[in-house]
Write a protein that holds these residues in place. Structure first.
Motif, mmCIF file in Angstrom:
data_model
loop_
_atom_site.group_PDB
_atom_site.id
_atom_site.type_symbol
_atom_site.label_atom_id
_atom_site.label_comp_id
_atom_site.label_asym_id
_atom_site.label_seq_id
_atom_site.Cartn_x
_atom_site.Cartn_y
_atom_site.Cartn_z
ATOM 1 N N VAL A 1 0.931 4.231 -9.158
ATOM 2 C CA VAL A 1 -0.364 3.689 -9.606
ATOM 3 C C VAL A 1 -0.958 2.253 -10.925
ATOM 4 O O VAL A 1 -1.293 1.518 -10.140
ATOM 5 N N GLU A 2 0.333 2.039 -10.385
ATOM 6 C CA GLU A 2 0.637 1.045 -11.713
ATOM 7 C C GLU A 2 0.582 -0.141 -10.052
ATOM 8 O O GLU A 2 -0.008 -1.606 -10.366
ATOM 9 N N LEU B 1 -1.083 6.823 -3.166
ATOM 10 C CA LEU B 1 -0.205 7.575 -4.003
ATOM 11 C C LEU B 1 0.663 8.142 -4.119
ATOM 12 O O LEU B 1 1.459 7.975 -5.448
ATOM 13 N N GLY B 2 1.320 8.981 -2.777
ATOM 14 C CA GLY B 2 2.243 9.368 -3.028
ATOM 15 C C GLY B 2 1.953 10.540 -3.580
ATOM 16 O O GLY B 2 2.981 12.102 -4.038
ATOM 17 N N GLY B 3 0.972 11.829 -3.801
ATOM 18 C CA GLY B 3 0.239 12.612 -4.012
ATOM 19 C C GLY B 3 -0.420 12.577 -5.122
ATOM 20 O O GLY B 3 -1.680 11.658 -4.596
ATOM 21 N N CYS C 1 0.978 -1.038 0.381
ATOM 22 C CA CYS C 1 -0.017 0.338 0.118
ATOM 23 C C CYS C 1 0.874 1.090 0.168
ATOM 24 O O CYS C 1 0.226 2.335 -0.525
ATOM 25 N N HIS C 2 2.211 1.204 0.306
ATOM 26 C CA HIS C 2 2.883 2.258 -0.012
ATOM 27 C C HIS C 2 2.608 3.116 1.125
ATOM 28 O O HIS C 2 3.612 4.281 1.151
ATOM 29 N N TYR D 1 -8.991 10.670 -12.938
ATOM 30 C CA TYR D 1 -8.404 9.335 -13.809
ATOM 31 C C TYR D 1 -8.055 7.986 -13.530
ATOM 32 O O TYR D 1 -7.595 7.151 -14.793
ATOM 33 N N LEU D 2 -8.383 7.686 -12.017
ATOM 34 C CA LEU D 2 -8.456 6.789 -11.889
ATOM 35 C C LEU D 2 -9.584 5.860 -12.278
ATOM 36 O O LEU D 2 -9.346 4.771 -12.683
#
Lengths: 199, 199
Positions: free
Chosen positions: A124-125, A107-109, A61-62, A153-154
């Motif tokens: 996203v990948e 997402l990190g932003g 999940c980052h 976008y998503l």
């Protein structure tokens, strides 16, 4: 020159570099460092070092994590059918308090063409690779242009997947007076009004 | 539970323990720790450890110091005929900014019989030992009951020494509107009015 030794000046300078901490507050914090229990401060210094040396990003999940997979992603009691997509790890704090029990994806932003931030700069990948058992994706990016662009976008990118995609409700804040609500919010709140009783 | 790893939670808890830092601000600061340049944060941690492990009290004035005698007390260019007596090292910062060039003496607090703080709890004894070449003592304790009591105590104790004893002026703050000045300050400001032109 403050009349204090350079070692304490360095502590003041460090505190000053934090967001929202001015020179006066930095002085007050540094002098608290000198007065507080010594072991507490040494422990604070160690926790800062630990935070920067031990913390990595969760591979799934980052979010910040102490292990390859964070404690949320490795929790078997979580609802694996929902992923809440947020911009930053800080956002997770709010959802945890709100009682959300699904998984997250950081997402990190957010997308921001003006700042040169495209999809390849975001996580996203890796989101695509996590959708096997997912039934719903809650897009919880910020309610501004970048956040909305990212949400759009998503949702377009996931159009051919059979997954429900939702966005957080926009409207009048709980406890809020209508008098102080901006026009855009009220328009949104009106068009997305909720049924209380039918007929 | 914030959804963040325990290591970061510990950083949040540490920041929360500082005066004037609430839970939300602590979270913001901790997340800044994660985003800021790694070397900056490690340096911050080291400066905290240094501050608590290397800093001692100056043997003369009891200010924080890296050596037995602080850099102010060991400065030959300072005016050795004046000592400014303050409650805390933090007060020195203000006098340095105000351009004061004499020496200091840090009492480490003020007399407060209600809290059980007597002269033996303050650095009074060591002040007596520093008066050889002193011509003036400026008592710069706080302008409250404890500070006034301490000023009175010191001036009585030094009564048989041929040393001028002064107290900071009380009055209307610079830039202050009379409308907002409290009665006690105005009374004081009136009785201690300063001559501009005689006759």
């Amino acid at each position: 020159m403050t009349g204090l030794p350079p070692t304490i000046e360095r502590v003041i300078d460090s505190f000053s570099s934090f967001p929202g901490i001015g020179k006066k507050t930095a002085q007050r914090l540094a002098l608290h460092v000198m007065k507080a229990d010594k072991e507490t401060i040494l422990q604070f210094a160690r926790s800062l070092t630990d935070a920067r040396e031990k913390i990595i990003y969760c591979q799934l999940c980052h979010n910040y994590s102490e292990n390859d997979v964070c404690h949320i992603c490795s929790d078997p009691l979580r609802d694996e059918s929902v992923i809440c997509v947020v911009e930053e790890p800080a956002d997770i704090i709010l959802f945890e308090k709100a009682g959300y029990k699904g998984f997250y994806h950081v997402l990190g932003g957010a997308l921001s063409p003006l700042d040169g931030i495209g999809p390849e700069d975001l996580n996203v990948e890796s989101l695509i690779g996590r959708l096997d058992r997912v039934k719903e994706i809650i897009i919880a990016t910020n309610m501004n242009i970048e956040g909305d662009t990212t949400a759009l976008y998503l949702s377009k990118m996931l159009v051919d997947r059979h997954i429900k995609i939702t966005r957080l409700a926009r409207g009048v804040p709980v406890g809020g007076h209508l008098e102080f609500v901006d026009e855009a919010t009220l328009t949104r709140s009106l068009s997305e009004r909720v049924l209380i009783r039918d007929e």
